[in-house]
Design a protein around this motif. Structure first.
Motif, PDB file in Angstrom:
ATOM      1  N   UNK A 173       0.795  -1.216   0.000  1.00  0.00           N
ATOM      2  CA  UNK A 173       0.000   0.000   0.000  1.00  0.00           C
ATOM      3  C   UNK A 173       0.828   1.267   0.000  1.00  0.00           C
ATOM      4  N   UNK A 174       2.102   1.171  -0.361  1.00  0.00           N
ATOM      5  CA  UNK A 174       3.019   2.316  -0.320  1.00  0.00           C
ATOM      6  C   UNK A 174       3.417   2.801  -1.713  1.00  0.00           C
ATOM      7  N   UNK A 175       2.746   2.320  -2.751  1.00  0.00           N
ATOM      8  CA  UNK A 175       3.046   2.771  -4.104  1.00  0.00           C
ATOM      9  C   UNK A 175       4.346   2.221  -4.663  1.00  0.00           C
ATOM     10  N   UNK A 176       4.968   1.270  -3.982  1.00  0.00           N
ATOM     11  CA  UNK A 176       6.211   0.668  -4.462  1.00  0.00           C
ATOM     12  C   UNK A 176       5.883  -0.445  -5.463  1.00  0.00           C
ATOM     13  N   UNK A 177       6.823  -0.704  -6.354  1.00  0.00           N
ATOM     14  CA  UNK A 177       6.587  -1.689  -7.407  1.00  0.00           C
ATOM     15  C   UNK A 177       7.598  -2.827  -7.309  1.00  0.00           C
ATOM     16  N   UNK A 178       7.100  -4.059  -7.371  1.00  0.00           N
ATOM     17  CA  UNK A 178       7.953  -5.251  -7.328  1.00  0.00           C
ATOM     18  C   UNK A 178       7.487  -6.214  -8.407  1.00  0.00           C
ATOM     19  N   UNK A 179       8.426  -6.724  -9.188  1.00  0.00           N
ATOM     20  CA  UNK A 179       8.069  -7.673 -10.239  1.00  0.00           C
ATOM     21  C   UNK A 179       9.110  -8.789 -10.309  1.00  0.00           C
ATOM     22  N   UNK A 180       8.646  -9.964 -10.713  1.00  0.00           N
ATOM     23  CA  UNK A 180       9.509 -11.123 -10.870  1.00  0.00           C
ATOM     24  C   UNK A 180       9.123 -11.829 -12.153  1.00  0.00           C
ATOM     25  N   UNK A 181      10.119 -12.082 -13.017  1.00  0.00           N
ATOM     26  CA  UNK A 181       9.879 -12.762 -14.294  1.00  0.00           C
ATOM     27  C   UNK A 181      10.810 -13.963 -14.392  1.00  0.00           C
ATOM     28  N   UNK A 191      16.079 -15.300 -14.962  1.00  0.00           N
ATOM     29  CA  UNK A 191      15.264 -14.771 -13.873  1.00  0.00           C
ATOM     30  C   UNK A 191      15.550 -13.271 -13.755  1.00  0.00           C
ATOM     31  N   UNK A 192      14.505 -12.480 -13.529  1.00  0.00           N
ATOM     32  CA  UNK A 192      14.653 -11.019 -13.462  1.00  0.00           C
ATOM     33  C   UNK A 192      13.783 -10.489 -12.323  1.00  0.00           C
ATOM     34  N   UNK A 193      14.418  -9.883 -11.362  1.00  0.00           N
ATOM     35  CA  UNK A 193      13.727  -9.321 -10.202  1.00  0.00           C
ATOM     36  C   UNK A 193      13.913  -7.800 -10.200  1.00  0.00           C
ATOM     37  N   UNK A 194      12.799  -7.046 -10.176  1.00  0.00           N
ATOM     38  CA  UNK A 194      12.865  -5.591 -10.201  1.00  0.00           C
ATOM     39  C   UNK A 194      12.105  -4.995  -9.016  1.00  0.00           C
ATOM     40  N   UNK A 195      12.688  -3.941  -8.455  1.00  0.00           N
ATOM     41  CA  UNK A 195      12.040  -3.220  -7.351  1.00  0.00           C
ATOM     42  C   UNK A 195      12.201  -1.720  -7.591  1.00  0.00           C
ATOM     43  N   UNK A 196      11.103  -0.966  -7.433  1.00  0.00           N
ATOM     44  CA  UNK A 196      11.134   0.482  -7.640  1.00  0.00           C
ATOM     45  C   UNK A 196      10.554   1.197  -6.432  1.00  0.00           C
ATOM     46  N   UNK A 197      11.303   2.155  -5.919  1.00  0.00           N
ATOM     47  CA  UNK A 197      10.856   3.023  -4.822  1.00  0.00           C
ATOM     48  C   UNK A 197      10.576   4.399  -5.422  1.00  0.00           C
TER      49      UNK A 197
END
Length: 218
Positions: A173-181, A191-197
Motif C-alpha cells: 500500500x506504499x506505491x512501491x513496485x515489485x516484479x519477478x519474471x 530470472x529477473x527481479x525488479x524493485x522500484x521506490x
C-alpha cells in the motif's frame, strides 16, 4: 476591490450558467481571488453593463466583487482501503492552512490519476458556513494493482520456451513496485527481479534495483 470582466464568447449562455462560469474562472486564478462574488449583494443578481458594437454584436461586462480569502481547513481522504494516506498526500499540491487555489486542486487530481493506482479520483470542496475556510474531500476508488502472466512458445533460436511473470504496483500500500519474471527454454533460463521506490527518502526521486541472471542449459 471590484473587477470588470468583459465576455465575448459565452453570450449564448443563460444568466445562471454565466454565473457558474464566472465563479469557476475566478477560482482558477490567483489564490486571493478565490470565491469571488459575481453578484450584487443587494439584489442577488449579476451586475452587468451592455455595449453595442458597430457590427451589431453585444458586449457584456460583468462586475465582480472580491470576497474574503478562503483557507483549507481539512483534507479528508476516503476510499483508500489499501493505499496509505501518505501515498496520496505526497501528490497533493497544498496542505491544511494554505489559501484555497483551484488550479492546485486540479493539478493534485491529475497527479493522483497518473499514479495508475486508482480507477477514479475526485477532489470536492465545500466552504464551511459562517467562516473563511473550506474542507477538501478526496474520494478515490482503488484499482487492482497485481498482475500475473503465463506464456509458452517455440523459437528457432532457443527451442521450446515458457515464461511466468508476477507484478505488484502498490506493494504494502506504499506505491512501491515489485516484479519477478522467470523464463526457461531448451537452451537457456533466466530470472529477473525488479524493485522500484517512487519516493526515495521522502523525496520526489525514484530509485530502483534490477537483479537478473541468465544461464545456458547446454
Amino acid at each position: 476591490m471590484i473587477f470588470f470582466i468583459t465576455l465575448y464568447s459565452i453570450l449564448a449562455l443563460e444568466e445562471p450558467h454565466i454565473k457558474d462560469y464566472l465563479i469557476e474562472a475566478s477560482k482558477s486564478g490567483p489564490a486571493k481571488y478565490s470565491f469571488v462574488k459575481p453578484v450584487d449583494c443587494s439584489t442577488g443578481k449579476l451586475k452587468e453593463t451592455y455595449a453595442l458594437t458597430q457590427n451589431g454584436k453585444v458586449i457584456l461586462t460583468y462586475v465582480i466583487e472580491e470576497s474574503e480569502k478562503i483557507y483549507v481547513e481539512r483534507i479528508n481522504i476516503r476510499g483508500n482501503s489499501k493505499t496509505h494516506d501518505k501515498v496520496i498526500r505526497r501528490e497533493i499540491q497544498f496542505s491544511e492552512g494554505d489559501a484555497f487555489n483551484l488550479s492546485k486542486i486540479k493539478k493534485s487530481e491529475r497527479n493522483l490519476n497518473k499514479l495508475g493506482l486508482f480507477n477514479k479520483v475526485e477532489l470536492n470542496y465545500d466552504p464551511l458556513p459562517r467562516s473563511n475556510k473550506t474542507n477538501i474531500d478526496i474520494e478515490i476508488e482503488e484499482a487492482s494493482t497485481g498482475e500475473f502472466s503465463v506464456g509458452a512458445g517455440f523459437s528457432s533460436l532457443d527451442g521450446a520456451l515458457a515464461n511466468v511473470g508476477i507484478k505488484e504496483s502498490n506493494l504494502f500500500g506504499e506505491g512501491k513496485e515489485l516484479s519477478l519474471a522467470l523464463g526457461i527454454s531448451t537452451r537457456k533460463s533466466n530470472i529477473d527481479l525488479k524493485y522500484t521506490e517512487p519516493f526515495f527518502l521522502g523525496k520526489n526521486v525514484a530509485t530502483g534495483i534490477d537483479i537478473f541472471n541468465i544461464r545456458n542449459n547446454m
